[in-house]
Scaffold this active site. Structure first.
Site, mmCIF file in Angstrom:
data_model
loop_
_atom_site.group_PDB
_atom_site.id
_atom_site.type_symbol
_atom_site.label_atom_id
_atom_site.label_comp_id
_atom_site.label_asym_id
_atom_site.label_seq_id
_atom_site.Cartn_x
_atom_site.Cartn_y
_atom_site.Cartn_z
ATOM 1 C CD GLN A 74 56.479 56.296 40.607
ATOM 2 O OE1 GLN A 74 56.637 56.234 39.262
ATOM 3 N NE2 GLN A 74 57.330 57.014 41.157
ATOM 4 C CG LEU A 75 50.733 54.480 36.147
ATOM 5 C CD1 LEU A 75 50.634 53.505 34.973
ATOM 6 C CD2 LEU A 75 50.633 55.921 35.807
ATOM 7 C CG HIS A 78 46.461 58.931 40.360
ATOM 8 N ND1 HIS A 78 46.612 60.365 40.689
ATOM 9 C CD2 HIS A 78 47.666 58.749 40.070
ATOM 10 C CE1 HIS A 78 47.662 60.605 40.360
ATOM 11 N NE2 HIS A 78 48.505 59.702 40.097
ATOM 12 C CD GLU A 86 49.110 44.289 40.113
ATOM 13 O OE1 GLU A 86 50.232 43.995 40.057
ATOM 14 O OE2 GLU A 86 48.403 45.091 40.866
ATOM 15 C CB SER A 88 46.295 37.346 41.577
ATOM 16 O OG SER A 88 46.724 36.897 42.607
ATOM 17 N NE ARG A 90 45.958 34.948 47.280
ATOM 18 C CZ ARG A 90 44.911 34.579 47.991
ATOM 19 N NH1 ARG A 90 44.175 35.770 47.872
ATOM 20 N NH2 ARG A 90 44.384 33.775 48.647
ATOM 21 N NE ARG A 157 51.538 37.182 46.428
ATOM 22 C CZ ARG A 157 50.377 37.663 46.135
ATOM 23 N NH1 ARG A 157 49.756 38.264 45.025
ATOM 24 N NH2 ARG A 157 49.793 37.911 47.404
ATOM 25 N NE ARG A 184 51.417 59.880 39.898
ATOM 26 C CZ ARG A 184 52.132 59.756 41.023
ATOM 27 N NH1 ARG A 184 53.482 59.822 40.997
ATOM 28 N NH2 ARG A 184 51.553 59.774 42.191
#
Length: 220
Positions: A74-75, A78, A86, A88, A90, A157, A184
């Site tokens: 949700q953040l 934007h 972020e 990961s 992976r 994952r 928000r």
């Protein structure tokens, strides 16, 4: 905000309020070396009130946010004025942490509105929370089973739920952070997301005090 979540400042434009007024005065080829509390505060409020918002795009702040995946999604809606990086899965396979609700809420009649305070028995809430913990544990066990069998982390994952915590580093302009905060913290936004947005607002108020107050007071 959940106990495992956090919002912390990594870096920001120094003298961000001064940068706002100097960006505004650039049209006249003028600038101030120091912030004039009376004149510059008046100018910043004028800019916000009259919706001359371009100068508020110049100061930036970088935050490190740890939150459940469903909150970050949700953040992360934007995008204008932001750069997002972020963790990961992976590349990492460490033990995941998960969010558990402190209380359960009900779905309102109007699905476009926020949730409402629930009236569940303590026994029912305990049962649901324990079931959530069990499902999360089962997902983690299956995740590591896949890893142990040699399945690529990027595929393994996919079994992990949205309640898993993730961490991101986000750089945004002052105006971008204001837009995120405004949307928000709106009353119909999910409560958990509001909590993170309010923490972001506290940081912005501290590092860009005059501009943040003006935006919150005047800007639509």
């Amino acid at each position: 905000m959940s106990k495992n979540g956090s919002v912390e400042l990594i870096s920001n434009t120094q003298d961000g309020d001064l940068l706002v007024v100097n960006a505004a005065r650039c049209s006249f080829d003028k600038q101030h070396e120091e912030f004039d509390k009376e004149k510059d505060t008046k100018l910043i409020n004028y800019l916000a009130r009259e919706q001359h918002l371009l100068p508020f795009r110049h100061p930036v702040a970088t935050l490190r946010i740890t939150c459940p995946i469903f909150v970050l999604r949700q953040l992360g809606k934007h995008q204008v004025g932001f750069s997002w990086s972020e963790v990961s899965r992976r590349y990492i396979t460490g033990e995941p942490e998960f969010w558990i609700p402190e209380e359960l809420r009900t779905r309102p009649d109007n699905i476009k509105q926020g949730s409402e305070k629930g009236d569940f028995s303590k026994g029912f809430e305990w049962h649901i929370k324990e079931a959530l913990k069990a499902s999360q544990k089962e997902a983690v066990n299956f995740y590591y089973e896949l890893i142990d069998e040699g399945v690529a982390p990027e595929q393994a994952r996919t079994i992990l739920p949205q309640s898993m915590y993730t961490t991101c580093v986000v750089t945004g302009t002052l105006l971008g952070w204001y837009h995120l905060y405004k949307l928000r913290t709106e009353e119909h936004t999910q409560q958990e997301t509001q909590e993170y947005a309010k923490e972001i607002g506290k940081i912005m108020e501290d590092i860009f005090p005059v501009s943040w107050e003006a935006l919150c007071k005047h800007s639509s």
